[in-house]
Scaffold this active site. Structure first.
Site, PDB file in Angstrom:
ATOM      1  CG  MET A  59     -28.667 -23.761  -3.599  1.00  0.00           C
ATOM      2  SD  MET A  59     -27.235 -23.661  -4.681  1.00  0.00           S
ATOM      3  CE  MET A  59     -26.163 -24.854  -3.945  1.00  0.00           C
ATOM      4  CG  HIS A  83     -29.969 -31.357   4.971  1.00  0.00           C
ATOM      5  ND1 HIS A  83     -29.862 -30.440   5.982  1.00  0.00           N
ATOM      6  CD2 HIS A  83     -29.124 -30.942   3.999  1.00  0.00           C
ATOM      7  CE1 HIS A  83     -28.968 -29.527   5.663  1.00  0.00           C
ATOM      8  NE2 HIS A  83     -28.505 -29.792   4.454  1.00  0.00           N
ATOM      9  CG  HIS A  92     -32.157 -27.289   3.849  1.00  0.00           C
ATOM     10  ND1 HIS A  92     -31.588 -28.446   3.369  1.00  0.00           N
ATOM     11  CD2 HIS A  92     -31.449 -26.267   3.309  1.00  0.00           C
ATOM     12  CE1 HIS A  92     -30.580 -28.141   2.574  1.00  0.00           C
ATOM     13  NE2 HIS A  92     -30.467 -26.831   2.519  1.00  0.00           N
ATOM     14  CD  GLN A 130     -24.805 -18.993   1.835  1.00  0.00           C
ATOM     15  OE1 GLN A 130     -24.460 -19.343   0.714  1.00  0.00           O
ATOM     16  NE2 GLN A 130     -25.745 -19.616   2.490  1.00  0.00           N
TER      17      GLN A 130
END
Ligand code: PAF
Length: 281
Positions: free
Chosen positions: A30, A34, A37, A153
């Site tokens: 999204m 940082h 990611h 998730q």
């Protein structure tokens, strides 16, 4: 590296790569990227010929009173990080490109999406599954990369891929932490100085639980009680949950056995942060 907001353009690029026999990795994000990611993109670049990073704040995974409007965005910084990490393409669509005004098809999951974060955020995983399913159809990657910080998730996406026979390998990457232990998160940017200090209670509780399990403690309640007490002692922290569950089914455990996920969500001021550890017992 290229950037596009258009689905057709992503498809055209990926088809071109496929014709050349190249493999494709996808890192769904999204944005406001940082080091966490970055580790996903670097890993994807090492394991695939081309990497697509999707950079899209997905409105349908936010509840009505959540932080959609204030969610941090910085596409210029994201571009730089993606380039450095070895991405070939950023997909950065507008909401209208992803959701037609009469959009009406959702991917819903039972059970795995209902405990932990699903209790406080009842429509969240429906939004995640739907957008990830769309991204998988748009990019058609060989592999997709997700951070272990969002452990539920990951379980939800793995279940969706299995249940809906999606031919995509899901790769989980370890949590990346700040030097003092706080798990990297785009939402850390919401914390003021005092809250930033208080937020350390999450990783401290994670390390405590981990240590207890390493020392041989197997009783879920004993471990959770110690972790909860630590969080309750921090005045700026308000516990949403601290639970021990099976890492694949997200069903609560009374004893630490199998692939054990110990996960928490804690409000620091108004910012909701998550952290966890997984241990094979
Ligand atoms: O983990 C995230 O950032 C999001 O939930 C994801 C997987 C990119 C879907 O919007």
């Amino acid at each position: 590296m290229e950037i596009t907001g258009k689905i057709d353009e992503v498809r055209r690029k990926v088809k071109e790569w496929r014709k050349q026999g190249l493999s494709v990795g996808l890192v769904p994000t999204m944005g406001f990227l940082h080091e966490g990611h970055k580790s996903l993109i670097v890993r994807a670049a090492a394991e695939n010929d081309r990497v697509v990073v999707s950079d899209f704040v997905n409105p349908i995974q936010f509840g009505v009173n959540e932080d959609l409007a204030t969610y941090p965005r910085d596409i210029e910084a994201d571009k730089k990080l993606c380039e450095e990490a070895g991405a070939a393409l950023i997909f950065h669509p507008e909401v209208e490109e992803m959701y037609a005004p009469d959009f009406s098809t959702y991917v819903e999951m039972q059970k795995v999406s209902e405990g932990l974060c699903g209790k406080t955020r009842p429509t969240h995983f429906r939004g995640v599954c739907t957008v990830v399913c769309k991204l998988f159809h748009i990019v058609m990657p060989d592999r997709a990369y997700f951070g272990q910080k969002d452990a539920q998730q990951l379980a939800v996406i793995r279940r969706m891929v299995r249940d809906l026979n999606m031919d995509i390998q899901i790769v989980a990457c370890p949590i990346v932490r700040e030097e003092d232990g706080l798990a990297k998160s785009s939402r850390n940017t919401y914390l003021n100085e005092e809250e930033r200090k208080a937020a350390l209670v999450l990783s401290k509780a994670v390390f405590l639980g981990e240590e207890m399990m390493q020392d041989g403690e197997r009783d879920a309640e004993t471990i959770l009680k110690a972790m909860r007490q630590m969080i309750e002692a921090e005045p700026l922290a308000k516990m949403d949950y601290v639970e021990m569950v099976d890492a694949d089914t997200i069903e609560p455990l009374v004893r630490a056995e199998g692939r054990v996920l110990t996960a928490m969500a804690v409000y620091i001021g108004t910012t909701r942060l998550i952290d966890n550890f997984i241990m094979e017992v």
